[in-house]
Write a protein that holds these residues in place. Structure first.
Motif, PDB file in Angstrom:
ATOM      1  N   ILE A 232      26.462  41.431  40.257  1.00  0.00           N
ATOM      2  CA  ILE A 232      27.546  40.440  40.284  1.00  0.00           C
ATOM      3  C   ILE A 232      28.554  40.840  41.356  1.00  0.00           C
ATOM      4  O   ILE A 232      28.994  41.982  41.394  1.00  0.00           O
ATOM      5  N   PRO A 233      28.912  39.914  42.240  1.00  0.00           N
ATOM      6  CA  PRO A 233      29.888  40.261  43.277  1.00  0.00           C
ATOM      7  C   PRO A 233      31.301  40.300  42.702  1.00  0.00           C
ATOM      8  O   PRO A 233      31.536  39.809  41.608  1.00  0.00           O
ATOM      9  N   ALA A 234      32.207  40.896  43.455  1.00  0.00           N
ATOM     10  CA  ALA A 234      33.616  40.896  43.058  1.00  0.00           C
ATOM     11  C   ALA A 234      34.332  39.791  43.825  1.00  0.00           C
ATOM     12  O   ALA A 234      34.395  39.819  45.048  1.00  0.00           O
ATOM     13  N   LEU A 235      34.850  38.802  43.092  1.00  0.00           N
ATOM     14  CA  LEU A 235      35.549  37.683  43.744  1.00  0.00           C
ATOM     15  C   LEU A 235      36.947  37.547  43.176  1.00  0.00           C
ATOM     16  O   LEU A 235      37.160  37.812  41.994  1.00  0.00           O
TER      17      LEU A 235
ATOM     18  N   LEU B  14      39.090  45.074  40.292  1.00  0.00           N
ATOM     19  CA  LEU B  14      38.939  45.920  41.471  1.00  0.00           C
ATOM     20  C   LEU B  14      40.246  45.933  42.267  1.00  0.00           C
ATOM     21  O   LEU B  14      40.752  46.988  42.662  1.00  0.00           O
ATOM     22  N   GLU B  15      40.829  44.751  42.431  1.00  0.00           N
ATOM     23  CA  GLU B  15      42.076  44.633  43.178  1.00  0.00           C
ATOM     24  C   GLU B  15      43.207  45.353  42.450  1.00  0.00           C
ATOM     25  O   GLU B  15      43.998  46.079  43.058  1.00  0.00           O
TER      26      GLU B  15
ATOM     27  N   LEU C 157      32.418  36.090  35.517  1.00  0.00           N
ATOM     28  CA  LEU C 157      32.497  37.559  35.492  1.00  0.00           C
ATOM     29  C   LEU C 157      32.772  38.112  36.894  1.00  0.00           C
ATOM     30  O   LEU C 157      33.355  39.185  37.024  1.00  0.00           O
ATOM     31  N   ALA C 158      32.340  37.392  37.908  1.00  0.00           N
ATOM     32  CA  ALA C 158      32.603  37.852  39.277  1.00  0.00           C
ATOM     33  C   ALA C 158      34.108  37.921  39.524  1.00  0.00           C
ATOM     34  O   ALA C 158      34.601  38.830  40.195  1.00  0.00           O
ATOM     35  N   HIS C 159      34.845  36.967  38.941  1.00  0.00           N
ATOM     36  CA  HIS C 159      36.306  36.984  39.098  1.00  0.00           C
ATOM     37  C   HIS C 159      36.919  38.147  38.342  1.00  0.00           C
ATOM     38  O   HIS C 159      37.912  38.734  38.775  1.00  0.00           O
TER      39      HIS C 159
ATOM     40  N   LEU D 195      42.245  35.289  31.456  1.00  0.00           N
ATOM     41  CA  LEU D 195      42.256  34.257  32.495  1.00  0.00           C
ATOM     42  C   LEU D 195      41.322  33.136  32.077  1.00  0.00           C
ATOM     43  O   LEU D 195      40.114  33.339  31.948  1.00  0.00           O
TER      44      LEU D 195
ATOM     45  N   MET E  25      49.278  38.833  41.279  1.00  0.00           N
ATOM     46  CA  MET E  25      48.020  38.078  41.256  1.00  0.00           C
ATOM     47  C   MET E  25      48.150  36.815  40.414  1.00  0.00           C
ATOM     48  O   MET E  25      47.148  36.213  40.029  1.00  0.00           O
ATOM     49  N   GLY E  26      49.372  36.438  40.096  1.00  0.00           N
ATOM     50  CA  GLY E  26      49.597  35.160  39.435  1.00  0.00           C
ATOM     51  C   GLY E  26      49.539  35.190  37.922  1.00  0.00           C
ATOM     52  O   GLY E  26      49.392  34.155  37.283  1.00  0.00           O
TER      53      GLY E  26
ATOM     54  N   PRO F   1      53.105  31.389  38.071  1.00  0.00           N
ATOM     55  CA  PRO F   1      53.183  31.873  36.689  1.00  0.00           C
ATOM     56  C   PRO F   1      54.600  31.754  36.154  1.00  0.00           C
ATOM     57  O   PRO F   1      55.565  31.859  36.907  1.00  0.00           O
TER      58      PRO F   1
ATOM     59  N   LYS G 237      35.493  41.010  37.858  1.00  0.00           N
ATOM     60  CA  LYS G 237      35.234  42.177  38.699  1.00  0.00           C
ATOM     61  C   LYS G 237      36.236  42.219  39.854  1.00  0.00           C
ATOM     62  O   LYS G 237      36.815  43.258  40.155  1.00  0.00           O
ATOM     63  N   GLY G 238      36.448  41.053  40.464  1.00  0.00           N
ATOM     64  CA  GLY G 238      37.350  40.986  41.616  1.00  0.00           C
ATOM     65  C   GLY G 238      38.783  41.336  41.252  1.00  0.00           C
ATOM     66  O   GLY G 238      39.431  42.136  41.935  1.00  0.00           O
ATOM     67  N   VAL G 239      39.264  40.770  40.154  1.00  0.00           N
ATOM     68  CA  VAL G 239      40.654  41.010  39.755  1.00  0.00           C
ATOM     69  C   VAL G 239      40.850  42.481  39.381  1.00  0.00           C
ATOM     70  O   VAL G 239      41.828  43.122  39.791  1.00  0.00           O
TER      71      VAL G 239
END
Lengths: 347, 806
Positions: free
Chosen positions: B493-496, A238-239, A230-232, A223, A124-125, B505, A234-236
């Motif tokens: 809050i959505p997950a993005l 979750l992934e 915060l959405a990012h 990050l 994920m970088g 990196p 959650k996304g990171v």
């Protein structure tokens, strides 16, 4: 002459068909088709025949030779098959006897899981950073917005090194979290934008029992970039969790308090062990408290000289030791570091 | 902290939801609720009974038959209570309820016959149903049951209701309230719940209303340190009668986890639990004058606190002193024993002050007194509370003590001035951090529901923080992001995933190679990874002959075997071997971890080391050497040398130690452990190890393998064995063999056996080599083979070897 050839053919065919083993067949082949064989003998004798006979007789002998060779080939195949069948029939093995022991060593479960965690975040970088385990109070506390009078220092029972304090860095401590390396030092060294994780050993001065250790491993993540929310986070996460546990999961945020983030959050994950049906690991709640996290506090960015108007982002920290215990269903944290090889050899 | 939902409902009308739901919602918006307990559950099927008549049980001396009104129905209950009387109100456990009968195990009560007489449930003693005990543990004579006549409840009233134990109690995790001084009382929690559920919060006015007084009596408060005490409110009350508190107050205190004492003490605690502000009541007569002084203690001063322990005070300890300058309390922590409220108290001085958070926290830690008061003060309480809380206490005293009288006005002194924290933030900024678009009016409404004042000017919001949030909690714009996010709901809050990185990196080569190293050592070489503590004790350090002064010492170590930071991985690994030696003859382990060396600078020298150990019976050195060689090969380090060690490690065998040198730099060491050290660790096997400075090895070492053309012509191998002096080295003999090869025909020389002992003359050893010859461009001739073979023999003889029969 042609008559005698017919006799020879009968004789050879009978011998080939009579041969009951590959060895006997080989012997017959030698007798007729070998160097000193009867058919070979006739071929050798051809040169003494008159020309008109040479041609017709020669052809007849050659035909015979080809026919016998063909018969030999097919007989040989049949006999070979019979021999294999006999072997298979007689062969037997004790399937229950143990396999040959090939000695291998074992990688510690903490290292194994750490590698997986690192691989996923690298995909994920994220860059992996390291830092000292013996830290100064500045990096472990002040730089993370935990001044000396802060009650949060109560939450962190710290090991101190018996040494005079540094005028600006304070006392020397064993780092109580990976945040000094994963946040303060990483930001100072690399600046923004930055995405790093920092897995490493941490220490807390607390008595050891089945579920408490003074030495444990954490993974810090950070990050910082433009427009990171915060959405990012959650996304990171979750992934990451989906890739680690190889199944669909859910995550949820709750308010939490950590001085170096604002807002501060706790992240729970849906229990990957029972798919939220309720089990011992999630204490029948369907959720597992996974980590503390939040938006990086401007104080931390300022300490590292980052422009907090331009850059924003988040940090998280989860217990690698706890994750390993959950994954492998290890019931006593002390096994991880007491060097009893009966434990280490299981992984 | 325990929060009674019944108490909360004084201030906010909670929605009609299960208490567990309310707990979950609070967890998701404010702070973690660890559990929700329904107080009434324990009193299920229990009611108030009224004793109508008492008569002796015909079949048992110590039992009575009590005809009891349980509300519209009279039942007979067999009861051993010797204090029963007609008209008494008692707790009755009806059939189906649960009680610890006679203080024993929990039992479900039923309608039964006791010695032939019907008994409809049980009349209970306090200890049987979790109330104040009526009988000593194990006491069987003169059994008493619980007297509830004072409740004046109607027969049949559910017991929980009569006791005021109806509501649920939420247990909030204290740690999650560390930054929220406003949530250390029920009113603050009510304020949150009102905001979460969009309900109105009752203003405090009606709870703090006190009558005007003509009295002029005032406490003379002398604050000697304005930082320590920025604000001090006080009042004097007379006509006090010390009594038990009413049941409702006791019930609430108990629900919040506090014991009831007497009306005055209970009120001060009640106010603290309600508003979060600790306060104290002094016996005015014992104090001797209406003077209170706030100062730091003098050296040698002492104070006996309410818990009857004598505290030796230091000049950093904050004190409240009497007019005679005698210490009467450790400010913000605990009151003094002497001036406390007693049954004889008739006049009180009420103190309600603000104390500095850090000073209180330090004093509380210094004296190991973590009290309800200090726990609150150290969170930085809102100083506006002193007056509000004092008024609330006076209001309650007047309510509970009809004879009480306020002798003068509520008086407040101190340098504290209300300060306004005003923050500017844009809704855009808020939304960019949360990661969701929230309409500006919604943001404003959310903030207002938490009593923030919001003004919109252009694109930006000017937010004034309410005083109860501005002591430490909400001071920067980011703090407002949290308020909006948590009230709006983190679940929304959505997950993005963040945008793809444009810059790849940076690779952490060292970290990747750590994993590579583990794979080589475990999978290829059969070593098992261990992880040891970063410490060892003096005992282990001395066993290894290490010098204590090279070590960092842990100041507050947990045990004597964890007092020094490791400077080498060896001691703990030897302990691993010793611990496993009984179970197995061969042990192969490795560790990759940090070492920490005191080098005379502030920060120690922290290195990442790789150490591997082989323990086996007989000479272990070559096993370790072979492992090191294979490791280096697999790790792509080819240009190294092993040379006799320049410096022998204290725990190393002096003759069996070699340095690993890469490009002229020493990066590691290969050694057999000193036999004395092995004995000290009680290890029966021989142990050899190699240890490498991992970062240094990586920085110097690694080279990719270069492909070598595959040989096209056959090799001609031969074996040759010689006898030599046992101190001749393999390297010397190998050099002799290779010296014969002027045409580059020797492809390899491999030692395959080394032997001393039976059939070998004393002082000698047998070495067997396998030599492989090969010409790159053609097949070797027999003559060439014979020539080289005989010159190898001659060279070995010249080097001191005797050729053995082949």
């Amino acid at each position: 002459m042609h008559d005698s050839l017919g006799e020879l053919q009968k004789e050879a065919v009978a011998a080939l068909e009579k041969a009951a083993s590959l060895a006997a067949l080989k012997e017959v082949e030698k007798n007729f088709l070998g160097k000193g064989g009867k058919v070979t003998g006739l071929l050798k004798g051809l040169k003494d025949l008159p020309d008109e006979e040479k041609k017709s007789f020669g052809k007849a002998v050659n035909d015979l030779k080809v026919a016998l060779e063909g018969l030999y080939q097919s007989r040989s195949q049949i006999l070979e098959r019979e021999e294999i069948d006999r072997t298979l029939e007689n062969d037997w093995i004790d399937l229950t006897a143990p396999g040959t022991q090939h000695e291998t060593g074992h990688i510690h479960p903490l290292s194994e899981t750490q590698e997986e965690v690192e691989r996923i975040f690298q995909q994920m970088g994220f860059t992996i950073v390291d830092g000292p385990e013996v830290e100064s109070e500045f990096y472990n506390f002040e730089g993370l917005n935990i001044p000396s009078y802060h009650p949060a220092r109560d939450m962190q029972d710290t090991f101190f090194i018996d040494k005079a304090p540094h005028p600006t860095e304070g006392k020397m401590v064993l780092r109580t979290h990976t945040s000094p390396a994963g946040q303060v030092r990483a930001l100072m060294q690399h600046g923004a934008p930055l995405r790093v994780i920092c897995p490493g050993r941490c220490f807390r001065n607390e008595a050891t029992d089945a579920s408490h250790e003074h030495t444990f491993n954490q993974v810090e993540g950070l990050l910082i970039d433009e427009g990171i929310s915060l959405a990012h986070l959650k996304g990171v996460m979750l992934e990451f969790l989906k890739r680690l546990f190889k199944r669909d999961l859910k995550v949820r945020f709750r308010p939490g308090y950590f001085p170096f983030v604002e807002p501060g959050l706790e992240l729970d994950m849906s229990c990957p062990f029972c798919d939220q049906k309720g089990c011992r690991v999630c204490k029948h709640s369907g959720w597992i408290e996974f980590m503390g996290c939040g938006m990086t506090h401007p104080h931390v960015l300022k300490t590292a000289g980052i422009d907090s108007e331009k850059y924003q982002g988040w940090a998280f920290g989860f217990g690698l030791t706890r994750l390993v215990m959950m994954r492998y269903a290890i019931d006593d944290i002390r096994h991880l570091q007491n060097g009893d090889l009966r434990f280490n050899e299981q992984f | 902290m325990k929060i009674s939902l019944d108490w909360i409902s004084d201030f906010v009308a909670l929605p009609n939801l299960a208490p567990e739901e309310i707990g979950k919602t609070f967890t998701h918006h404010t702070a973690e609720v660890e559990g929700v307990e329904d107080q009434a559950a324990a009193y299920d099927k229990m009611v108030i009974g009224k004793i109508l008549s008492v008569s002796k049980h015909p079949g048992a001396d110590r039992l009575n038959l009590a005809q009891t009104d349980i509300g519209g129905k009279t039942v007979q209950i067999v009861c051993g209570g010797q204090n029963l009387f007609e008209g008494m109100l008692v707790p009755v456990g009806l059939p189906g309820s649960w009680a610890n009968v006679h203080g024993g195990d929990r039992m479900q009560l039923a309608e039964i016959k006791i010695r032939g007489e019907d008994s409809f449930g049980m009349i209970c003693a306090g200890e049987e149903i979790g109330l104040a005990p009526d009988n000593a543990v194990g006491s069987k004579t003169d059994v008493r049951i619980h007297n509830l006549t004072h409740t004046k409840a109607k027969p049949g009233t559910p017991l929980a209701k009569a006791l005021g134990k109806e509501g649920a109690v939420m247990e909030v995790d204290n740690k999650s309230l560390t930054h929220r001084s406003d949530l250390w009382g029920h009113y603050g929690i009510a304020r949150e719940l009102a905001a979460i559920y969009g309900k109105n919060l009752a203003p405090l006015d009606s709870f703090t209303k006190i009558p005007a007084t003509k009295g002029k009596a005032k406490v003379h408060v002398d604050i000697q340190d304005a930082v320590l005490c920025p604000r001090f409110s006080s009042a004097i009350m007379t006509g006090i009668k010390i009594e038990e508190s009413p049941q409702w107050m006791k019930a609430r205190l108990q629900a919040a986890g506090m014991n009831a004492h007497n009306n005055i003490v209970d009120i001060t605690n009640y106010v603290m639990l309600e508003l979060g502000q600790p306060m104290h009541a002094y016996d005015r007569a014992v104090l001797g004058s209406d003077i209170l002084r706030v100062r730091f203690a003098k050296k040698g001063e002492k104070l006996v606190t309410l818990d009857e322990t004598e505290q030796a005070l230091t000049p950093e300890d904050p004190l409240i002193c009497s007019g005679k300058d005698e210490a009467v309390g450790l400010a913000g922590v605990k009151g003094g024993l002497k001036s406390g409220i007693s049954t004889a108290t008739t006049e009180v001085i009420l103190e309600c002050a603000a104390f500095d958070a850090v000073l209180v926290r330090k004093a509380s830690m210094r004296h190991a007194l973590r009290t309800d008061a200090s726990q609150r003060f150290e969170k930085s309480l809102d100083p506006t509370l002193t007056e509000v809380a004092l008024k609330r206490a006076i209001h309650l005293i007047l309510q509970l003590c009809p004879g009480a009288k306020l002798e003068g006005p509520v008086d407040t002194v101190g340098t504290w001035k209300p300060k306004k924290v005003v923050l500017k933030i844009t809704p855009e900024n808020i939304c960019s951090k949360i990661g969701i678009s929230i309409p500006t009016p919604k943001i404003i409404a959310l903030l207002k529901s938490l009593e923030f004042e919001v003004q919109k000017t252009g694109k930006s919001l000017t937010v004034t923080v309410p005083s109860h949030r501005s002591t430490r909690d909400v001071l920067i714009p980011e703090d407002l992001v949290e308020e909006v996010a948590r009230l709006y709901g983190y679940n929304n809050i959505p997950a993005l995933l963040p945008e793809k990185v444009l810059e790849l990196p940076k690779e952490n080569v060292e970290r990747g190679l750590e994993h590579n190293t583990r794979a080589i050592l475990s999978a290829s070489l059969g070593f098992t990874e261990v992880m040891n503590y970063s410490f060892y004790g003096k005992d282990r350090l001395e066993k290894c002959g290490l010098d204590e002064k090279d070590h960092l010492k842990v100041l507050n170590y947990l045990s004597l075997d964890q007092s020094h930071m490791r400077t080498t991985l060896t001691p703990n690994m030897l302990a691993n071997i010793a611990a496993n030696a009984r179970e197995r003859a061969v042990i192969k382990i490795f560790e990759l971890g940090h070492t920490y060396k005191e080098v005379g600078e502030f920060m120690p020298l922290e290195e990442k080391r790789l150490t591997a150990a082989v323990a086996e019976n007989g000479e272990a050195f070559y096993a370790a050497k072979g492992a090191l060689e294979v490791f280096l090969k697999e790790f792509h380090v080819s240009n190294y040398e092993l040379k006799p060690s320049a410096k022998i490690l204290p725990y190393s065998h002096p003759k069996k130690s070699a340095d690993l040198i890469v490009k002229g730099k020493t990066v590691g060491v290969l050694f057999t452990v000193h036999p004395g050290v092995l004995r000290a660790f009680d290890i029966p096997q021989d142990v050899a190890m190699f240890s490498v400075d991992f970062a240094k090895l990586i920085s110097l070492g690694r080279e990719l393998t270069r492909f070598q053309a595959l040989a096209k012509f056959p090799a001609l191998p031969f074996d040759i064995s010689i006898l030599v002096d046992r101190k001749k080295t393999v390297a010397e003999m190998e050099t002799a063999i290779r010296s014969t090869d002027s045409n580059g025909l020797i492809e390899s020389v491999k030692l395959f056996d080394i032997y001393e002992g039976k059939n070998i003359p004393e002082g000698q050893k047998s070495l067997s080599f396998n030599v492989t010859l090969r010409h790159p461009d053609r097949t070797l001739t027999d003559a060439e083979f014979q020539a080289l073979y005989s010159s190898v023999g001659t060279a070995l003889a010249a080097a001191g070897g005797t050729i053995r029969g082949l």
